[in-house]
Scaffold this motif. Structure first.
Motif, short mmCIF file in Angstrom:
data_model
loop_
_atom_site.label_atom_id
_atom_site.label_comp_id
_atom_site.label_asym_id
_atom_site.label_seq_id
_atom_site.Cartn_x
_atom_site.Cartn_y
_atom_site.Cartn_z
N TYR A 61 0.86 -1.18 0.00
CA TYR A 61 0.00 0.00 0.00
C TYR A 61 0.90 1.23 0.00
O TYR A 61 1.87 1.31 0.76
N ARG A 62 0.57 2.17 -0.87
CA ARG A 62 1.30 3.44 -0.91
C ARG A 62 0.28 4.58 -0.89
O ARG A 62 -0.75 4.51 -1.55
N PHE A 63 0.63 5.65 -0.15
CA PHE A 63 -0.21 6.84 -0.13
C PHE A 63 0.70 8.05 -0.24
O PHE A 63 1.72 8.15 0.44
N GLY A 64 0.30 8.99 -1.08
CA GLY A 64 1.04 10.23 -1.22
C GLY A 64 0.94 10.75 -2.64
O GLY A 64 0.07 10.35 -3.41
N ARG A 65 1.83 11.65 -2.97
CA ARG A 65 1.87 12.19 -4.33
C ARG A 65 2.38 11.12 -5.27
O ARG A 65 3.23 10.32 -4.88
N PRO A 66 1.87 11.07 -6.50
CA PRO A 66 2.33 10.06 -7.46
C PRO A 66 3.86 10.06 -7.58
O PRO A 66 4.48 11.10 -7.78
#
Length: 168
Positions: A61-66
């Motif tokens: 899982y990744r969250f943030g700006r592309p």
């Protein structure tokens, strides 16, 4: 003095130089997981996005700006930090993937339902819930993306007893 005299070549790179550049990039991309991992979920919230990639039996899982994640969590069936839930209805389903990180969980969700057999008025919504000690502290709905398709790896994950897909 022209560009060639200064040691600069114009035009496309020579094949040997191009091969050398590619050979240098491939190990870096493999190390980062970008070549092996398949994106199985991506959801945009405007400037930020949530994504889930699969590399073998591991989900990340990744969250943030592309391209510049602020948070990255990885788990598999044995990690004790990744859970799956699916509820089927007559004309619909709810699905979640929950990544646990201490007392905080990040829940990717999708809800789909059709009120009749003709699929008129069907609803399909996805997003992200952030839970702390089991309570929702943030809810974000996808502006773009959010497709959630059943994957064989999901059946290997511990099942979440609770359906966390929020009411639309």
């Amino acid at each position: 003095m022209d560009r060639t005299e200064a040691g600069h070549k114009t035009g496309p790179p020579e094949p040997a130089m191009l091969f050398k550049r590619i050979c240098c990039l491939v190990p870096l991309l493999l190390a980062s997981g970008e070549l092996r991992a398949e994106t199985i979920f991506r959801c945009s919230f405007g400037a930020r996005e949530a994504s889930v990639t699969q590399d073998g039996e591991r989900l990340t899982y990744r969250f943030g700006r592309p391209g510049r994640p602020e948070l990255t969590l990885t788990g598999d069936a044995a990690s004790g930090t990744l859970f799956y839930h699916r509820t089927l209805y007559a004309r619909g389903e709810d699905q979640t993937l929950r990544f646990a990180n201490g007392d905080t969980s990040y829940v990717i969700f999708n809800g789909w339902a059709a009120p009749n057999r003709y699929l008129e008025g069907a609803r399909d919504f996805s997003g992200l819930l952030v839970l702390r000690r089991g309570r929702v502290i943030r809810r974000m709905r996808c502006r773009e993306g959010g497709d959630f398709i059943e994957r064989p790896v999901f059946s290997t994950l511990p099942q979440d007893a609770e359906n966390r897909v929020p009411d639309e």
